[in-house]
Scaffold this motif. Structure first.
Motif, mmCIF file in Angstrom:
data_model
loop_
_atom_site.group_PDB
_atom_site.id
_atom_site.type_symbol
_atom_site.label_atom_id
_atom_site.label_comp_id
_atom_site.label_asym_id
_atom_site.label_seq_id
_atom_site.Cartn_x
_atom_site.Cartn_y
_atom_site.Cartn_z
ATOM 1 N N VAL A 222 -21.926 -20.505 145.149
ATOM 2 C CA VAL A 222 -23.083 -19.883 144.479
ATOM 3 C C VAL A 222 -24.050 -20.996 144.082
ATOM 4 N N PHE A 223 -25.353 -20.762 144.257
ATOM 5 C CA PHE A 223 -26.370 -21.707 143.778
ATOM 6 C C PHE A 223 -26.668 -21.329 142.329
ATOM 7 N N CYS A 224 -25.931 -21.950 141.407
ATOM 8 C CA CYS A 224 -26.069 -21.674 139.978
ATOM 9 C C CYS A 224 -27.122 -22.635 139.442
ATOM 10 N N GLN A 233 -23.863 -14.743 136.223
ATOM 11 C CA GLN A 233 -23.901 -14.155 137.581
ATOM 12 C C GLN A 233 -22.976 -14.910 138.529
ATOM 13 N N ALA A 234 -22.965 -16.225 138.405
ATOM 14 C CA ALA A 234 -22.077 -17.038 139.259
ATOM 15 C C ALA A 234 -20.620 -16.669 138.983
ATOM 16 N N LYS A 249 -16.445 -22.690 145.404
ATOM 17 C CA LYS A 249 -17.335 -23.842 145.287
ATOM 18 C C LYS A 249 -18.532 -23.410 144.466
ATOM 19 N N ILE A 250 -19.219 -24.356 143.851
ATOM 20 C CA ILE A 250 -20.411 -23.978 143.080
ATOM 21 C C ILE A 250 -21.430 -25.117 143.051
ATOM 22 N N HIS A 251 -22.687 -24.783 143.369
ATOM 23 C CA HIS A 251 -23.803 -25.722 143.166
ATOM 24 C C HIS A 251 -24.046 -25.738 141.656
ATOM 25 N N ALA A 252 -23.726 -26.829 140.995
ATOM 26 C CA ALA A 252 -23.658 -26.815 139.539
ATOM 27 C C ALA A 252 -24.479 -27.925 138.890
ATOM 28 N N ASP A 253 -25.218 -27.560 137.860
ATOM 29 C CA ASP A 253 -25.873 -28.543 136.987
ATOM 30 C C ASP A 253 -26.679 -29.585 137.767
#
Ligand code: IZC
Ligand code: ZN
Length: 419
Positions: A222-224, A233-234, A249-253
């Motif tokens: 997710v593009f968080c 939402q993520a 996996k997460i696009h984070a911060d």
């Protein structure tokens, strides 16, 4: 003693850099231990490494079968095939206009807000046929291979509708079968909110897509980010994905400190990406939960930012650090892991050893492949690169040119500039 029959022998490596070690991600001081065999050799059978050591030893113990492949590294440096655990392949088309706009002062998220950025690639990717998508991305994979990459992660996320998301994942499946670069697929339906759609409604649609892409993707991402998907939402998407059996996996911060690192730890994600603005607490939680920090320094480099992820602090805290290109047409258009390693050393102060560890064994762990690739040890895939350099430290030191001589995937020569 009877010599062991093998169908592949590489010998005469000035340095054979193995990255051999315990079968877990390398953290802290262990990132420095790359393992060098001078005058090294490696033998494989049916794509799997069976022997590794000094050339005279491997030659004494192994017998090449008729028709087998012999490679003379001629004093060059050999490393494991590079692993790129975060790319946005497959996409269609370019965004050089956006690059020029940003150089003139426009901001990445502002461009997205007015329908550019990710959404412009979505339009092009929707219009491309499966065949066009495959042929466009095959060329990118060729360049990755030529730069020493033997395995990548690729994502959907330029469809934002089920048909196109599936088309992207099918393209990855076909490329994985027909191109030497091995591909691990991720579903990134939550990459952007489609034009004229309510974010919550779209999050529900993404959750509805999960069972439809299950067989085509191993991970869900997710593009968080502020203005894209919130932490809440993520969390909803990733919890649903976990229930369907996806790795997370997460696009984070990346651009703002939303708490994506904490969410990655809470959910037991395999990796969290970018992390430029991750909190100290979030990093500690990632270390405790064993979430790999997948750092993408080519992106702030492309965006012209002065801030990079706090890699030194992460290593101090015991976070597993991996490197990836983030190859995409917007924020980082490069296929080259050596270029990323060069930036990582200069801007995040990784040592050459740490950069190599992050681009091989730790990168393999970032995509759940730590047991099969990322280091040169008996039982692992014979994926290796011969670099035209006197030692591995040249890899980040001598930058901006391609020093790859030969690439071997599963014991087969798949790229050779010396021929
Ligand atoms: O196409 O801009 N960051 N997603 C999140 C991207 C970059 C890819 C793009
Ligand atoms: Zn990304």
């Amino acid at each position: 003693m009877k010599r062991q029959p093998v169908d592949f022998i590489l010998s005469g490596a000035g340095q054979l850099v193995t990255l051999a070690g315990p079968s877990r991600p390398r953290t802290g001081a262990a990132m420095q231990a790359v393992g060098v065999i001078p005058d090294g050799a490696l033998a494989a059978r049916e794509g799997t490494i069976v022997a590794i050591g000094p050339s005279h030893e491997v030659e004494t113990n192994c017998q090449l079968v008729p028709g087998g492949t012999r490679v003379d590294a001629a004093g060059r440096t050999v490393t494991p095939g590079l692993v790129d655990p975060h790319t946005h392949l497959p996409f269609y088309g370019y965004r050089e206009d956006e690059f020029a706009l940003r150089l003139a002062g426009a901001k990445y998220l502002e461009i997205l807000k007015v329908g550019g950025g990710i959404l412009s690639t979505v339009e092009k990717t929707r219009r491309a046929s499966l065949k066009e998508l495959i042929e466009f991305n095959r060329i990118l994979l060729d360049r990755m291979l030529a730069c020493g990459t033997t395995t990548i992660e690729g994502k959907s996320g330029y469809g934002l509708d089920l048909a196109t998301e599936r088309k992207q994942l099918q393209a990855l499946e076909i490329l994985n079968q027909s191109h030497p670069v091995e591909i691990v697929a991720t579903f990134l339906g939550a990459h952007a909110v489609p034009r004229n759609e309510d974010p919550e409604t779209y999050v529900n649609r993404v959750i509805g897509m999960l069972p439809e892409v299950r067989g085509l993707a191993e991970f869900c991402d997710v593009f968080c980010e502020e203005g894209v998907f919130s932490v809440e939402q993520a969390r909803r998407v990733l919890i649903a994905a976990r229930e369907h059996g996806f790795g997370l996996k997460i696009h984070a911060d990346e651009l703002s400190p939303l708490g994506g690192a904490e969410l990655a730890a809470e959910l037991g994600a395999v990796s969290a990406e970018h992390l430029l603005r991750a909190s100290e607490d979030g990093l500690r939680q990632m270390a405790a939960a064993g979430v790999v920090a997948c750092l993408l320094p080519g992106t702030p480099f492309t965006l012209g930012h002065d801030d990079y992820a706090p890699a030194r602090r992460m290593i101090e805290l015991g976070v597993t650090v991996a490197l990836a290109t983030d190859c995409n047409p917007g924020t980082c258009f490069t296929e080259s892991m050596p270029m990323v390693m060069a930036i990582a050393c200069r801007r995040m102060k990784l040592s050459p050893e740490e950069a190599l560890t992050a681009a091989t064994i730790n990168a393999a762990h970032a995509i759940g492949r730590g047991d099969t690739i990322g280091s040169l040890e008996p039982g692992k895939q014979a994926d290796l690169v011969i670099f035209d350099m006197p030692n591995y430290r040249h890899l980040p030191y001598h930058y901006g040119v391609n020093l790859v001589a030969t690439v071997i995937k599963r014991g087969r020569v798949v790229y050779d500039r010396t021929a």
